[in-house]
Write an enzyme that holds these catalytic residues in place. Sequence first.
Site, short mmCIF file in Angstrom:
data_model
loop_
_atom_site.label_atom_id
_atom_site.label_comp_id
_atom_site.label_asym_id
_atom_site.label_seq_id
_atom_site.Cartn_x
_atom_site.Cartn_y
_atom_site.Cartn_z
N SER A 1 0.81 -1.23 0.00
CA SER A 1 0.00 0.00 0.00
C SER A 1 0.84 1.27 0.00
CB SER A 1 -0.93 0.01 1.21
OG SER A 1 -0.22 0.16 2.41
N LYS B 1 0.78 4.61 6.91
CA LYS B 1 0.23 5.44 5.83
C LYS B 1 0.85 6.83 5.90
CE LYS B 1 -2.84 2.17 4.87
NZ LYS B 1 -2.69 1.31 3.67
#
Length: 416
Positions: A207, A263
């Site tokens: 990701s 993230k």
Amino acid sequence: MSTTTATPTASEGLEASMAARRTPEQLKASRALLWRELLTSLWAPLVILGLAFIPYILLIELVPPAAAWAQPLMQYLALAMLGYFLGLIGWRLVSPKERVLRGLRHEARELIQEIERIHKRVPGKIAPEVSARLAEQAVRVEGASLAGDAPGLEKETKELDKLATQLLGVFRKQGTWDFFAGFAKALAIAVIIRVFIIEPYRIPSGSMLPTLEIGDQVFINKFIYGVRLPFTNWVPFQIVRPPARGDVIVFNNPVRPEQDFIKRVIGVPGDTVELIEGAVHINGEPQQRTLVTEEQLVHNKGEGGPWFPERLVLYNESLDGKVHAVLQEDRTARLRSEGPYVVPAGNVFVMGDNRDNSLDSRYGLGDPSLGARFVPYGHIKGKAMVVWMALGYGGWFSNFFEGTGLRTDRLFEPVR
């Protein structure tokens, strides 16, 4: 000409008693042997690399452009330390006498240090004559060690152990608690470092490609945003600053508490975040995005599955002047518009750099049915700083491990 050995008039430490019995030449030889033992320890390469790694982290955090020359230097140092380590192993294999001597010297040092600790723990309770006898035998142990006489060293060490048991028996039994206390202190220091200062984290998914690759091991700064109390999601106060746009953070997922995610912070409290044709808009202002290539090759893998190649569109994106790379499946965004998302107080809005392959704030942090979800400050564990190890696609020995190998090219890569 005769020489006499001064008799101590008060109980003194073993080292002090030994020092009074050494000649300058013996003292010099003893110090040289100590340095030789330290530099030929298998821990020496790791300690040297660790000592260089601390200023390296400070340098790339405080002066980011310095990574252009500092990272290659660290990589060369790591390779040199690997050669150093392998050389030490080879030396020990071809020199069994040296291996035996190291073990005997270690036992002798441990015994002498134990006797010295007893002297410090019970000052005034050990008679000067006792200290003198122990010091005389310890000097004999040291002499055999300096001479490289393995049988003699073993014999003299046993004599010192026997003498210590005879003269310090009660105090030696009490010393067992010191051992466990020392172990507890070391464990406490390790826990404090991991909980409050720095912690490793392994990248489990794609990701965050291309910034972070699967198998990258990163260190996270645990104190920059504030001390997060163990077993809680509460940060009582900030230390350096709050999370900022562009920071790459590791956090305990508020939707899936059993998981930690990594993230990039896109929006901070009060921001309105919107994606239009894939470009980030913050408070109505488009963030600069530049096309780099439409054929960026990356390697991804599912959980437990094989590696597979992907060719994606690569952009450079700027958030508050912090430039980082992002990926998109196609020039045309999957959705024309996403958002707007208004970031509540005490929270941040996060996204993965692999924009079309990231369960982030847009998609409920892993549960799309929940809609947009934000990350509370208390769930943030820290800011990712640097890749300290990379076991990803390709690299050394990858042919033996289904494509996974040591990626030396990613060692000490700053997380930007």
